[in-house]
Design an enzyme around this catalytic site. Sequence first.
Site, PDB file in Angstrom:
ATOM      1  N   HIS A   4      -4.366 -16.031  20.261  1.00  0.00           N
ATOM      2  CA  HIS A   4      -5.143 -15.013  19.545  1.00  0.00           C
ATOM      3  C   HIS A   4      -6.402 -14.631  20.321  1.00  0.00           C
ATOM      4  O   HIS A   4      -6.852 -15.376  21.191  1.00  0.00           O
ATOM      5  CB  HIS A   4      -5.605 -15.568  18.186  1.00  0.00           C
ATOM      6  CG  HIS A   4      -4.509 -15.795  17.208  1.00  0.00           C
ATOM      7  ND1 HIS A   4      -4.300 -17.013  16.589  1.00  0.00           N
ATOM      8  CD2 HIS A   4      -3.557 -14.959  16.718  1.00  0.00           C
ATOM      9  CE1 HIS A   4      -3.274 -16.908  15.756  1.00  0.00           C
ATOM     10  NE2 HIS A   4      -2.800 -15.687  15.828  1.00  0.00           N
TER      11      HIS A   4
ATOM     12  N   CYS B 199      -9.578 -21.212  13.157  1.00  0.00           N
ATOM     13  CA  CYS B 199      -8.338 -21.070  12.359  1.00  0.00           C
ATOM     14  C   CYS B 199      -8.377 -21.813  11.048  1.00  0.00           C
ATOM     15  O   CYS B 199      -7.672 -21.462  10.110  1.00  0.00           O
ATOM     16  CB  CYS B 199      -7.131 -21.625  13.091  1.00  0.00           C
ATOM     17  SG  CYS B 199      -7.180 -21.575  14.827  1.00  0.00           S
TER      18      CYS B 199
END
Length: 258
Positions: free
Chosen positions: A156, A244
């Site tokens: 990401h 996350c």
Amino acid sequence: MALLRGVPASFVSALTSRPPPSPIDVDLARSQHEDYRRTLESGGFATRVLPPAEEHPDSPFVEDVAVVLGRRALITRPGHPARRGETVEVTRALRGLVAVETMQPPATLDGGDVLQVGGRLFVGASRRTNRAGIDVLRRFAAGTPVVPVPVRAGLHLKSAATAIGPDVVLAWPEAVDASLFEGLEVVAVGGEEPEAANTVRLADGRILVAAGHASVAERLVRRGLGVVTVDVTEFAKADGGLTCLSIRLREVDADEAS
Ligand code: CIR
């Protein structure tokens, strides 16, 4: 406040891009998760932990299923089909806190691809986030500039770039073109420790850095930043890092404080 989701026993079979050096130790993951939660609390976030969901091995990576802007949340459509069911409980939890909108197919986007800094939203064009997802984010952003950033390595955008100040980005230049962060200061993380680029700015301004990145931590300290570390080895085995593991709702905290 920050929303977290507990670690299920099934976390041992979380998605990984490459086989981990050793199997995920779920007990250790749980204790690291609790250290992380306590550190968020000590840094000024009230925390709420949703119960573990055995049917969703990757659900502790709660950041990926929502993007929060002020008092509005966009429930994403995660890029990996195996993760789409994670949105149900998170939607329920966020409904009590903020106004909720839901991304529809064919859009896909993981919250780990959305970086808010310098009055802009940088969004990773990654394996998980497609063009339709970026278009939905742009509409959701309601005028806040949205800047797509191709993600050349890692999962990401925030695996490779996070905010360490209102207009300062810590970034791993091999994964992202730092020139896209125009007008912001970019502090480069060396190639030997790309995971160090994934940091969380605590509500009190200190920076949470994954343990084991002493040289990056020292550089931040030399810049006058407070640094706190947490070990997240078991989450790293499943390609996850510090950001996350929570959805940070900074505006909700600000309102409660006022
Ligand atoms: C996945 O592949 O989706 C998870 N194993 C890791 C997600 C990490 N999330 C993040 O960086 N925001």
